[in-house]
Motif scaffolding. Structure first.
Motif, PDB file in Angstrom:
ATOM      1  N   THR A  20       0.831  -1.002  -0.078  1.00 32.68           N
ATOM      2  CA  THR A  20      -0.394  -0.236   0.240  1.00 32.68           C
ATOM      3  C   THR A  20       0.694   1.380   0.022  1.00 32.68           C
ATOM      4  OG1 THR A  20      -1.722  -1.275   1.614  1.00 32.68           O
ATOM      5  CG2 THR A  20      -1.449   1.569   1.593  1.00 32.68           C
ATOM      6  N   GLN A  40       0.606  12.224  -0.623  1.00 29.46           N
ATOM      7  CA  GLN A  40      -0.146  11.734   0.393  1.00 29.46           C
ATOM      8  C   GLN A  40       1.068  10.504   1.124  1.00 29.46           C
ATOM      9  OE1 GLN A  40      -3.603   9.566  -1.544  1.00 29.46           O
ATOM     10  NE2 GLN A  40      -3.652  12.262  -2.493  1.00 29.46           N
ATOM     11  N   ALA A  42       1.062   6.993   3.938  1.00 33.72           N
ATOM     12  CA  ALA A  42       0.286   5.992   3.950  1.00 33.72           C
ATOM     13  C   ALA A  42       0.616   5.912   5.895  1.00 33.72           C
ATOM     14  CB  ALA A  42       0.816   4.322   3.247  1.00 33.72           C
ATOM     15  N   SER A  64      -3.780   2.653   8.868  1.00 34.41           N
ATOM     16  CA  SER A  64      -4.756   3.638   9.355  1.00 34.41           C
ATOM     17  C   SER A  64      -5.601   4.208   8.795  1.00 34.41           C
ATOM     18  CB  SER A  64      -4.285   3.656  10.498  1.00 34.41           C
ATOM     19  OG  SER A  64      -3.480   4.951  10.199  1.00 34.41           O
ATOM     20  N   SER A  65      -4.695   4.685   7.252  1.00 35.61           N
ATOM     21  CA  SER A  65      -5.195   5.519   6.600  1.00 35.61           C
ATOM     22  C   SER A  65      -4.006   6.335   5.652  1.00 35.61           C
ATOM     23  CB  SER A  65      -5.745   6.618   7.336  1.00 35.61           C
ATOM     24  OG  SER A  65      -4.624   7.610   8.345  1.00 35.61           O
ATOM     25  N   ILE A  66      -4.807   6.822   4.629  1.00 34.15           N
ATOM     26  CA  ILE A  66      -4.136   7.355   3.360  1.00 34.15           C
ATOM     27  C   ILE A  66      -4.464   8.739   3.375  1.00 34.15           C
ATOM     28  CG2 ILE A  66      -3.061   7.519   1.450  1.00 34.15           C
ATOM     29  CD1 ILE A  66      -4.363   4.880   0.552  1.00 34.15           C
ATOM     30  N   SER A  67      -3.526   9.127   4.628  1.00 40.47           N
ATOM     31  CA  SER A  67      -4.340  11.008   4.469  1.00 40.47           C
ATOM     32  C   SER A  67      -3.033  11.838   3.056  1.00 40.47           C
ATOM     33  CB  SER A  67      -3.498  11.331   5.864  1.00 40.47           C
ATOM     34  OG  SER A  67      -2.820  11.437   6.649  1.00 40.47           O
ATOM     35  N   LYS A 191     -16.551  10.066   2.669  1.00 39.19           N
ATOM     36  CA  LYS A 191     -15.885  10.155   3.977  1.00 39.19           C
ATOM     37  C   LYS A 191     -17.360   9.237   4.681  1.00 39.19           C
ATOM     38  CE  LYS A 191     -13.582  12.529   5.916  1.00 39.19           C
ATOM     39  NZ  LYS A 191     -12.293  12.053   6.685  1.00 39.19           N
ATOM     40  N   GLY A 194     -16.492   5.124   4.885  1.00 43.01           N
ATOM     41  CA  GLY A 194     -14.886   5.212   5.503  1.00 43.01           C
ATOM     42  C   GLY A 194     -13.318   5.776   5.306  1.00 43.01           C
ATOM     43  N   ASN A 195     -13.926   6.726   3.971  1.00 42.11           N
ATOM     44  CA  ASN A 195     -13.076   6.841   3.313  1.00 42.11           C
ATOM     45  C   ASN A 195     -12.104   7.351   3.538  1.00 42.11           C
ATOM     46  OD1 ASN A 195     -11.744   3.599   2.425  1.00 42.11           O
ATOM     47  ND2 ASN A 195     -13.929   3.951   1.333  1.00 42.11           N
ATOM     48  N   GLU A 196     -10.735   7.971   3.304  1.00 41.56           N
ATOM     49  CA  GLU A 196      -9.902   9.646   2.806  1.00 41.56           C
ATOM     50  C   GLU A 196     -10.573   9.656   1.739  1.00 41.56           C
ATOM     51  OE1 GLU A 196      -8.974  11.985   5.021  1.00 41.56           O
ATOM     52  OE2 GLU A 196      -9.586  10.610   6.750  1.00 41.56           O
ATOM     53  N   ASN A 198      -8.557  12.301  -0.697  1.00 46.15           N
ATOM     54  CA  ASN A 198      -7.741  12.992  -0.474  1.00 46.15           C
ATOM     55  C   ASN A 198      -7.996  14.353  -2.314  1.00 46.15           C
ATOM     56  OD1 ASN A 198      -6.599  12.553   1.898  1.00 46.15           O
ATOM     57  ND2 ASN A 198      -5.669  10.543   1.269  1.00 46.15           N
TER      58      ASN A 198
END
Length: 597
Positions: A20, A40, A42, A64-67, A191, A194-196, A198
């Motif tokens: 990922t 971004q 991970a 946990s997230s991709i921000s 959102k 439950g996803n980002e 970006n």
């Protein structure tokens, strides 16, 4: 056996997480040159450990997230400076053109021509009997009036060009607002899952950055990454205590848009064939606007009848942008649609600009931001109108003073041979820089020029021509001239009396007046000051914005060197996890197949 399987799961999670991270890094590299893209990351965290007899045992890693990496404070600073930059870029663009129109660096500028006109009168005073010197006076004066006409017409055309730019801006702004609204809803939808979102938020931020150069904006962050976008500093008639929402998370249709006023025409009341008032005067007007600024079809055209004062006319003429609902219909400060049919196809009662109910007016709300391109284009129209007014006043001062001395009359009605007239009807009334002209009779017969003391052109002593040449040094009350000022009004302030030395009636200086050339120089200096200020501000803001963009890029931009280093790191981690799986495979083979031996 359970221990090896647990280790196998840890390695699998590790491989998946590193995969990922490699995907995210690949996405960053691919978008290294994409406008508005934010790099971004991970974000990894340990998974929930398992409890054993010896304590808790780690079970691996998970993403946990991709921000995206973004500094909202820098965004705010950039957007604020975008508004300032847009304001002064708009002003610089048109003020530079104004300077070019006046063309004062050449010999064909108004200043040079004014000087030539007064010199020609001086020359005539020494040779009043010569038709050649009289022809020079007539032709030099005609060249001056032609230049004033040209300057006036070019300024008027420039104002129309500025309004065309405003119309295009209105279309662009409404389009951006619709795109931002659509992206806002997509962001919320992602959102909720439950996803980002970006990439969607990058697109939205890029549009907001572009919008911030048009006018000041304020953003309210809402839950689920939705945003409410408002216009700031909306002055004019709008209630300053109320927020002007342009994009809302919920409901997303209770928002404002902008429409463009194309024409403001004095209303013709049958059976009259012309309106009772001229543009700019108090009276009734037919105001036509296009919904959302879209002038491509007459289906978007709406015409309102309203009563305007001169101040309201100027404000609407220079502003051109009115608040509208999402469909483009004009609204009042309470958001109520005007000048059309509501959703039930019922005619909406008309009210005047103050809100009082009458039969022939409509309430509307101008959008007059204090920053951004729109403000720049709106404010520069005020400047252009001021320069046109200044030129008109100067044209009146030239015509009134020369005509008075030429005829010896302070009352224009008693002047039977005016030197300067307006080209519309050959009279002195309503002279402007756009219509001032030399009397056609004089152009056809230069011997009609009054040059001497006598009341007829045949008086060849040259005293009157010398008096007119001396007008270049007379301080006239030009700053007190208005649209309704007559020759008699001007001469009441300056006074008009017999010059005992020359033996002709002469215009006298007033202590607080200005010479004609001094007044024009003042106009040029004011244009230069405003243009230079706009240019310096653009230069300073360019440097400031470059610094802010560099700071933002250092945080949000993609560094290929950094991404390549990360890629190698994730590659080694991926390979190491694969090695663990290979090792577990060998151990399992040893345990299963080794028992046979």
């Amino acid at each position: 056996m359970s221990g090896l399987y647990s280790t196998l799961n840890v390695a699998i999670r590790g491989m998946n997480s590193q995969q990922t991270a490699i995907d995210v890094t690949s996405h960053n590299i691919a978008n290294a040159n994409t406008d508005g893209y934010s790099r971004q990351r991970a974000l990894m965290e340990t998974t929930r450990p398992s409890t054993t007899s010896t304590g808790q045992l780690g079970t691996g890693v998970q993403v946990s997230s991709i921000s995206r990496i973004r500094d909202t404070y820098l965004d705010y600073q950039v957007r604020t400076e975008n508004g300032t930059m847009g304001l002064y870029q708009g002003r610089e663009k048109f003020l530079t053109e104004v300077q070019s129109i006046f063309n004062e660096v050449s010999e064909t500028g108004v200043s040079s021509m004014l000087s030539e006109v007064f010199k020609s009168w001086s020359s005539l005073s020494t040779s009043p009997e010569s038709s050649n010197t009289r022809t020079v006076v007539a032709q030099k004066s005609k060249a001056l009036t032609d230049q004033l006409n040209s300057t006036y017409n070019q300024l008027s055309k420039l104002k129309v060009n500025c309004q065309d730019v405003i119309q295009k801006d209105v279309v662009d702004i409404n389009g951006m607002l619709d795109q931002i609204n659509d992206l806002n809803q997509q962001v919320i939808g992602v959102k909720v899952g439950g996803n980002e979102p970006n990439d969607l938020m990058d697109k939205r931020d890029l549009l907001v950055d572009q919008l911030s150069s048009k006018f000041g904006i304020t953003i309210d962050k809402k839950t689920l990454a939705g945003e409410d976008l408002k216009a700031t500093d909306n002055v004019g008639g709008a209630d300053p205590t109320k927020d002007l929402y342009l994009v809302k998370s919920n409901p997303n249709d209770a928002v404002s848009r902008f429409s463009y006023v194309s024409t403001i025409v004095p209303k013709i009341v049958p059976p009259a064939t012309v309106a009772s008032q001229k543009p700019g005067e108090a009276g009734s007007y037919d105001v036509t606007y296009y919904k959302n600024g879209d002038t491509s079809t007459d289906a978007n055209k709406v015409t309102m009848t309203m009563d305007l004062t001169p101040e309201q006319y100027d404000s609407l003429d220079q502003g051109r942008v009115i608040l509208a609902d999402k469909k483009g219909y004009a609204i009042d400060k309470n958001g109520i649609r005007l000048a059309g049919n509501d959703s039930n196809k019922n005619p909406i009662p008309l009210t005047d600009i103050s809100g009082s109910a009458i039969a022939t007016g409509t309430s509307y709300e101008l959008f007059e931001p204090k920053t951004g391109e729109l403000n720049g284009y709106q404010s520069v129209q005020t400047d252009i109108d001021t320069y046109i007014s200044d030129l008109n006043n100067m044209a009146k001062a030239i015509a009134y003073s020369v005509n008075a001395v030429h005829s010896g009359e302070s009352d224009a009605d008693k002047d039977t041979r005016k030197f300067f007239v307006n080209s519309t009807d050959g009279k002195e009334e309503e002279i402007t820089a756009g219509n001032i002209a030399v009397n056609g009779d004089i152009l056809n017969n230069v011997m009609l020029i009054n040059a001497g003391k006598g009341s007829t052109p045949e008086a060849y002593d040259g005293s009157r021509a010398l008096a007119i040449s001396k007008l270049k040094d007379v301080k006239l009350n030009i700053q007190g001239i208005g649209t309704k000022t007559t020759r008699a009004d001007l001469l009441k302030v300056n006074t008009f009396s017999n010059d005992t030395t020359l033996g002709v009636m002469m215009v006298n200086s007033t202590s607080d007046g200005m010479t004609i050339s001094g007044d024009f120089t003042d106009i040029i200096n004011r244009i230069a000051d405003k243009t230079q200020y706009a240019q310096k501000t653009v230069t300073n803001n360019t440097t400031l914005l470059a610094g802010l963009e560099e700071s933002r890029t250092s945080i949000s931009g993609v560094s290929l060197d950094e991404e390549m280093a990360n890629l190698i790191q994730f590659q080694h981690a991926y390979a190491a996890n694969a090695k663990i799986i290979s090792t577990v495979d060998e151990l399992l083979d040893l345990i299963v197949n080794g028992l046979k031996k």
